[in-house]
Design an enzyme around this catalytic site. Structure first.
Site, PDB file in Angstrom:
ATOM      1  N   TYR A   1     -47.762 -54.435  10.415  1.00  0.00           N
ATOM      2  CA  TYR A   1     -48.839 -54.965  11.274  1.00  0.00           C
ATOM      3  C   TYR A   1     -50.044 -55.393  10.420  1.00  0.00           C
ATOM      4  O   TYR A   1     -50.596 -56.484  10.586  1.00  0.00           O
ATOM      5  CB  TYR A   1     -49.224 -53.880  12.277  1.00  0.00           C
ATOM      6  CG  TYR A   1     -50.204 -54.316  13.342  1.00  0.00           C
ATOM      7  CD1 TYR A   1     -49.803 -55.101  14.424  1.00  0.00           C
ATOM      8  CD2 TYR A   1     -51.542 -53.927  13.287  1.00  0.00           C
ATOM      9  CE1 TYR A   1     -50.701 -55.486  15.408  1.00  0.00           C
ATOM     10  CE2 TYR A   1     -52.443 -54.303  14.269  1.00  0.00           C
ATOM     11  CZ  TYR A   1     -52.018 -55.087  15.328  1.00  0.00           C
ATOM     12  OH  TYR A   1     -52.913 -55.458  16.301  1.00  0.00           O
TER      13      TYR A   1
ATOM     14  N   LYS B   1     -51.579 -59.187  10.031  1.00  0.00           N
ATOM     15  CA  LYS B   1     -52.937 -59.539  10.461  1.00  0.00           C
ATOM     16  C   LYS B   1     -53.777 -60.048   9.286  1.00  0.00           C
ATOM     17  O   LYS B   1     -54.611 -60.947   9.451  1.00  0.00           O
ATOM     18  CB  LYS B   1     -53.598 -58.341  11.147  1.00  0.00           C
ATOM     19  CG  LYS B   1     -52.892 -57.924  12.445  1.00  0.00           C
ATOM     20  CD  LYS B   1     -52.906 -59.040  13.479  1.00  0.00           C
ATOM     21  CE  LYS B   1     -52.397 -58.598  14.838  1.00  0.00           C
ATOM     22  NZ  LYS B   1     -52.432 -59.668  15.836  1.00  0.00           N
TER      23      LYS B   1
HETATM   24  P1  NDP Z   1     -50.136 -56.440  24.876  1.00  0.00           P
HETATM   25  O1  NDP Z   1     -48.900 -55.800  24.360  1.00  0.00           O
HETATM   26  O2  NDP Z   1     -50.839 -55.862  26.061  1.00  0.00           O
HETATM   27  O3  NDP Z   1     -49.847 -57.986  25.197  1.00  0.00           O
HETATM   28  C1  NDP Z   1     -49.172 -58.808  24.283  1.00  0.00           C
HETATM   29  C2  NDP Z   1     -48.509 -59.938  25.041  1.00  0.00           C
HETATM   30  O4  NDP Z   1     -47.768 -60.726  24.081  1.00  0.00           O
HETATM   31  C3  NDP Z   1     -47.488 -59.425  26.065  1.00  0.00           C
HETATM   32  O5  NDP Z   1     -47.588 -60.168  27.264  1.00  0.00           O
HETATM   33  C4  NDP Z   1     -46.156 -59.674  25.360  1.00  0.00           C
HETATM   34  O6  NDP Z   1     -45.056 -59.879  26.236  1.00  0.00           O
HETATM   35  C5  NDP Z   1     -46.461 -60.958  24.591  1.00  0.00           C
HETATM   36  N1  NDP Z   1     -45.495 -61.205  23.517  1.00  0.00           N
HETATM   37  C6  NDP Z   1     -44.854 -60.304  22.733  1.00  0.00           C
HETATM   38  N2  NDP Z   1     -44.003 -60.935  21.900  1.00  0.00           N
HETATM   39  C7  NDP Z   1     -44.117 -62.270  22.163  1.00  0.00           C
HETATM   40  C8  NDP Z   1     -43.484 -63.428  21.644  1.00  0.00           C
HETATM   41  N3  NDP Z   1     -42.539 -63.371  20.691  1.00  0.00           N
HETATM   42  N4  NDP Z   1     -43.829 -64.648  22.139  1.00  0.00           N
HETATM   43  C9  NDP Z   1     -44.753 -64.744  23.128  1.00  0.00           C
HETATM   44  N5  NDP Z   1     -45.373 -63.682  23.684  1.00  0.00           N
HETATM   45  C10 NDP Z   1     -45.057 -62.460  23.193  1.00  0.00           C
HETATM   46  O7  NDP Z   1     -51.114 -56.537  23.626  1.00  0.00           O
HETATM   47  P2  NDP Z   1     -52.715 -56.595  23.534  1.00  0.00           P
HETATM   48  O8  NDP Z   1     -53.268 -57.370  24.649  1.00  0.00           O
HETATM   49  O9  NDP Z   1     -53.212 -55.239  23.252  1.00  0.00           O
HETATM   50  O10 NDP Z   1     -52.869 -57.410  22.165  1.00  0.00           O
HETATM   51  C11 NDP Z   1     -53.059 -58.814  22.117  1.00  0.00           C
HETATM   52  C12 NDP Z   1     -53.341 -59.204  20.682  1.00  0.00           C
HETATM   53  O11 NDP Z   1     -54.487 -58.513  20.217  1.00  0.00           O
HETATM   54  C13 NDP Z   1     -52.215 -58.859  19.703  1.00  0.00           C
HETATM   55  O12 NDP Z   1     -52.111 -59.867  18.740  1.00  0.00           O
HETATM   56  C14 NDP Z   1     -52.699 -57.578  19.072  1.00  0.00           C
HETATM   57  O13 NDP Z   1     -52.146 -57.376  17.799  1.00  0.00           O
HETATM   58  C15 NDP Z   1     -54.193 -57.836  19.008  1.00  0.00           C
HETATM   59  N6  NDP Z   1     -55.005 -56.644  18.890  1.00  0.00           N
HETATM   60  C16 NDP Z   1     -54.990 -55.670  19.858  1.00  0.00           C
HETATM   61  C17 NDP Z   1     -55.775 -54.552  19.722  1.00  0.00           C
HETATM   62  C18 NDP Z   1     -55.802 -53.473  20.742  1.00  0.00           C
HETATM   63  O14 NDP Z   1     -56.492 -52.461  20.499  1.00  0.00           O
HETATM   64  N7  NDP Z   1     -55.147 -53.601  21.870  1.00  0.00           N
HETATM   65  C19 NDP Z   1     -56.626 -54.369  18.549  1.00  0.00           C
HETATM   66  C20 NDP Z   1     -56.564 -55.441  17.594  1.00  0.00           C
HETATM   67  C21 NDP Z   1     -55.789 -56.530  17.783  1.00  0.00           C
HETATM   68  P3  NDP Z   1     -44.225 -58.562  26.765  1.00  0.00           P
HETATM   69  O15 NDP Z   1     -45.125 -57.931  27.748  1.00  0.00           O
HETATM   70  O16 NDP Z   1     -43.014 -59.092  27.384  1.00  0.00           O
HETATM   71  O17 NDP Z   1     -43.956 -57.742  25.553  1.00  0.00           O
END
Ligand code: NDP
Length: 247
Positions: A154, A158
């Site tokens: 991860y 990033k």
């Molecule tokens: P979630 O897991 O809640 O949402 C991620 C979304 O991305 C889901 O809808 C998921 O679908 C979708 N997804 C996964 N794989 C794919 C793919 N191959 N193609 C298209 N869509 C895909 O994550 P967050 O909202 O927490 O995170 C969003 C972003 O923010 C990420 O990049 C994460 O790394 C980053 N982030 C989050 C933090 C946190 O504290 N939450 C902190 C720092 C960064 P499905 O539901 O089907 O898996």
């Protein structure tokens, strides 16, 4: 309305931070494409966004597959006419200490988080270059700045996004395209809900503002980066972490 007549593509837009970005952008007048692997949730979110009075399109898109991404962009151009804003938000975790991390888990995280970001930027860059404007926003993480035990895949993905953003910013600046990243800290979503209580407690102790962030905290910074107010900012990574990482 800061995004009136703009079309924004948000990957992983069905839930969590991506969903919040879609809602915040729609409230500022943007039409939204909710692109996600999960078509059903993408459709639900798109309907919710449409109720705010803008156009919304749910698109089944796996960001790891370049051909599918390109197909998706063509569909957007067909149905919405253009793409003004790309938010690379789709991301996953598969945590384990380096010694126990399988090559498959390394590949899976790099493929979605880093290659997926590359695929989407590559696919939107052509229409953005043609229209001589565009905003590319990628969701990195403070883990990409500071590393974290158990998250080699991860953290590398990033950090890669941050370097990719700087390169894209330099390559596309002359075409009036801005590329920036945001680095959220610990944000209340399904991704952080699954962390053990003990780790969450430790994290709170390390956050000067002493609370987790909300998806809206991230969405508001993305809104600034998507709007004309940030037109002189490119190649940057803005940290949204309650003060956890200070350079
Ligand atoms: P979630 O897991 O809640 O949402 C991620 C979304 O991305 C889901 O809808 C998921 O679908 C979708 N997804 C996964 N794989 C794919 C793919 N191959 N193609 C298209 N869509 C895909 O994550 P967050 O909202 O927490 O995170 C969003 C972003 O923010 C990420 O990049 C994460 O790394 C980053 N982030 C989050 C933090 C946190 O504290 N939450 C902190 C720092 C960064 P499905 O539901 O089907 O898996």
């Amino acid at each position: 309305m800061r995004l009136k007549n703009k079309v924004a593509l948000i990957t992983g837009g069905a839930r969590g931070i991506g969903r919040a970005i879609g809602i915040v952008f729609a409230k500022e007048g943007a039409d939204i494409v909710v692109a996600d692997v999960n078509q059903e949730t993408a459709q639900q979110t798109a309907s919710e966004i449409e109720a705010l009075g803008v156009k919304a399109l749910a698109l089944e898109m796996d960001v790891t597959n370049f051909e599918k991404v390109e197909e998706g962009i063509n569909k957007i151009l067909d149905k919405m006419g253009k793409v003004d804003i790309l938010v690379n938000n789709a991301g996953i975790t598969k945590d384990n200490l380096l010694l126990r991390m399988s090559p498959a888990d390394w590949d899976a995280v790099i493929n979605v988080n880093l290659k997926g970001t590359f695929n989407c930027i590559k696919a939107v860059s052509r229409p953005m270059i043609k229209q001589r404007s565009g905003k590319i926003i990628s969701i990195a993480s403070i883990i990409g700045l500071m590393g974290n035990p158990g998250q080699a895949n991860y953290a590398a993905s990033k950090a890669g996004i941050i370097a990719l953003t700087k390169t894209v910013a330099k390559e596309l600046a002359s075409r009036n395209i801005n590329a920036n990243a945001v680095a959220p800290g610990f944000i209340q979503t399904a991704m952080t809900d699954k962390l053990p209580e003990e780790i969450k407690k430790k994290m709170l102790e390390a956050i000067p503002l002493a609370k987790l962030g909300t998806p809206e905290d991230v969405a508001n910074v993305c809104l600034f980066l998507a709007s004309e107010e940030s037109s002189y900012i490119t190649g940057q990574t803005i940290t949204i972490d309650g003060g956890m990482v200070m350079a």
